[in-house]
Design a protein around this motif. Structure first.
Motif, short mmCIF file in Angstrom:
data_model
loop_
_atom_site.label_atom_id
_atom_site.label_comp_id
_atom_site.label_asym_id
_atom_site.label_seq_id
_atom_site.Cartn_x
_atom_site.Cartn_y
_atom_site.Cartn_z
N LEU A 71 39.68 -22.44 42.61
CA LEU A 71 38.97 -22.43 41.34
C LEU A 71 39.33 -21.20 40.53
CD1 LEU A 71 35.44 -23.72 42.48
CD2 LEU A 71 37.24 -25.00 41.28
N THR B 143 48.27 -30.65 40.44
CA THR B 143 47.06 -30.84 39.64
C THR B 143 46.15 -29.64 39.85
OG1 THR B 143 45.96 -32.06 41.41
CG2 THR B 143 47.20 -33.36 39.80
N ARG B 144 45.26 -29.43 38.89
CA ARG B 144 44.42 -28.24 38.94
C ARG B 144 43.48 -28.25 40.15
NH1 ARG B 144 42.54 -24.35 39.78
NH2 ARG B 144 41.68 -22.70 38.47
N ASP B 145 43.05 -29.46 40.55
CA ASP B 145 42.12 -29.51 41.68
C ASP B 145 42.78 -29.19 43.02
OD1 ASP B 145 43.70 -31.75 41.75
OD2 ASP B 145 42.07 -33.14 42.21
N GLN B 146 44.11 -29.10 43.03
CA GLN B 146 44.81 -28.73 44.27
C GLN B 146 44.85 -27.21 44.49
OE1 GLN B 146 48.61 -30.55 43.50
NE2 GLN B 146 48.00 -32.54 44.40
N ARG C 34 44.95 -25.01 32.54
CA ARG C 34 45.49 -26.36 32.59
C ARG C 34 46.93 -26.32 33.07
NH1 ARG C 34 44.24 -28.43 26.64
NH2 ARG C 34 45.38 -26.48 26.30
#
Length: 449
Positions: A103, A97-100, A90
């Motif tokens: 994975l 943001t994590r989605d940037q 996190r």
């Protein structure tokens, strides 16, 4: 259209424009690539430096200082791409943001990607690094490419404007060059046309720049000078030949008429002998004129062969020795062995024979010498006598075709001997040199090897 050809001036202009474009394309491409590489290297270095600072802060174990450093970086520059990812994946702090991110997080050197940024959710290009922190967290440090892209866009617009200007300058310079070339060519062509129309006094303008057109004009003028000289000599030759042939032709006619009317066979035979002598004299005169013409037209150069000048002089000495003894003249030959030279044997022998005939006929001295010497890059073939010689002021007249000095007018001959010798020397790329032999005359054919 069939048969259409682009004018030379237009081709010169197009070539100038093409060269200008190629030069500017190469220069502008080099500037663009170099600037882009430099900008990318600068950004890579800056991102790596920011990451090192944050990792050093994290290594101190002061979590508060690390959080403050990340927030200060965001406050100072809204274009930074920075954050701290905790062990559960996190975002603990930062403007990311994590989605940037990928994975699976791992130690990553400089990497570029397109990401959505708040608040307008617009896509931007960022370059960032991911470094591990001692506490098991991940430090993300990067920057947006927007500033660099803006600089690159500005540079590209500048380069495009420079390209437009280079095309315009190429067109202008090409037009100026074409106009200059066309003007110079037209000037030279006008002179050639006027000369072709019969005005041999026209000459091309030679400037002071010494460029290719000036050199071409100078060579054309030299050619026209030679042409004018040949035409003048041709007019003089025809006038003089007509004048000098009038007397022998008149004598020939008179002898023939007398031979037709005389009844005494002995007298008729004497008159016919005179007719034959006059005919031989005319034949020799016309043959000599033809040989001079062949020599000056350079048509005999295809018949050049290697020969030994010393052997040629020795042969002439043997051939004229009986005639010299008959005239009571001491004939000597001095011919040193030398290398072979390329020459027209028949014309060279004829020219030297004329010089020997002149020495025996007009020298009126007790000695005539023939010599051949090797003078470095030249061969000197000399016929000298110990007679009265020729005054310096009369040497130009003696060289002229049909030129007869007062002392020789009572003797047979047409005044073509020295003219033939000079023409043969020119055929071989050399010259005829007349000098005082003290006493007498020294005539030398100087031929290059």
């Amino acid at each position: 259209m069939k048969g259409f050809r682009i004018p030379t001036t237009a081709r010169v202009a197009l070539l100038s424009i093409l060269l200008a474009l190629l030069t500017n394309f190469a220069l502008l491409g080099f500037i663009r690539v170099t600037t882009q590489d430099d900008a990318m290297a600068t950004m890579r270095l800056r991102v790596s430096s920011d990451a090192d600072v944050l990792r050093d802060t994290a290594a101190s174990g002061n979590r508060t200082a690390l959080t403050a450093a990340i927030l200060d970086a965001i406050h100072d520059d809204p274009h930074v791409f920075v954050g701290l990812i905790d062990g559960r994946g996190r975002v603990a702090v930062g403007n990311i943001t994590r989605d940037q991110l990928p994975l699976r997080l791992a130690d990553m050197d400089f990497h570029s990607a397109d990401v959505h940024r708040s608040p307008h959710s617009h896509v931007v290009s960022v370059g960032y690094t991911i470094r591990p922190a001692p506490s098991g967290e991940w430090i993300v440090s990067g920057r947006e490419f927007d500033q660099h892209l803006a600089l690159q866009d500005t540079l590209e617009r500048s380069l495009f404007l420079a390209l437009i200007l280079s095309i315009a300058m190429g067109v202008v310079s090409g037009a100026l060059i074409a106009r200059y070339v066309g003007s110079r060519v037209e000037t030279i062509a006008r002179v050639v046309d006027e000369v072709g129309a019969g005005d041999l006094s026209r000459r091309a303008l030679v400037g002071k720049s010494g460029d290719a057109f000036d050199q071409l004009s100078s060579r054309i003028n030299s050619m026209l000078d030679r042409l004018a000289l040949l035409m003048a000599e041709l007019r003089m030759l025809t006038d003089t030949l007509a004048h000098d042939l009038r007397s022998p032709v008149g004598r020939l006619r008179a002898r023939i008429e007398a031979a037709l009317t005389v009844t005494d066979e002995g007298q008729r035979d004497q008159l016919l002998g005179g007719v034959l002598a006059e005919a031989d004299n005319l034949t020799r005169m016309l043959t000599t004129v033809l040989e001079i013409g062949r020599s000056e037209a350079q048509t005999a150069r295809s018949q050049f062969l290697d020969l030994d000048p010393a052997a040629l002089i020795a042969e002439l000495g043997e051939m004229y020795e009986p005639l010299a003894e008959e005239k009571g003249v001491a004939l000597s030959v001095d011919a040193m062995p030398m290398k072979m030279v390329s020459a027209h044997r028949q014309l060279l022998a004829q020219a030297l024979s004329n010089l020997v005939d002149n020495a025996l006929s007009y020298g009126a001295g007790a000695a005539v010498s023939l010599s051949a010497f090797d003078a470095g890059g030249f061969v000197r073939l000399t016929v000298a006598d110990s007679g009265p010689g020729i005054a310096t002021s009369d040497m130009a007249e003696a060289r002229r075709r049909f030129g007869r000095l007062d002392a020789s007018r009572g003797k047979p001959g047409a005044g073509l001997g020295l003219s033939l010798a000079e023409a043969v020397a020119h055929l071989h790329g050399g010259r005829l040199e007349l000098a005082d032999n003290g006493p007498g005359l020294s005539a030398t054919l100087i031929l290059p090897r």
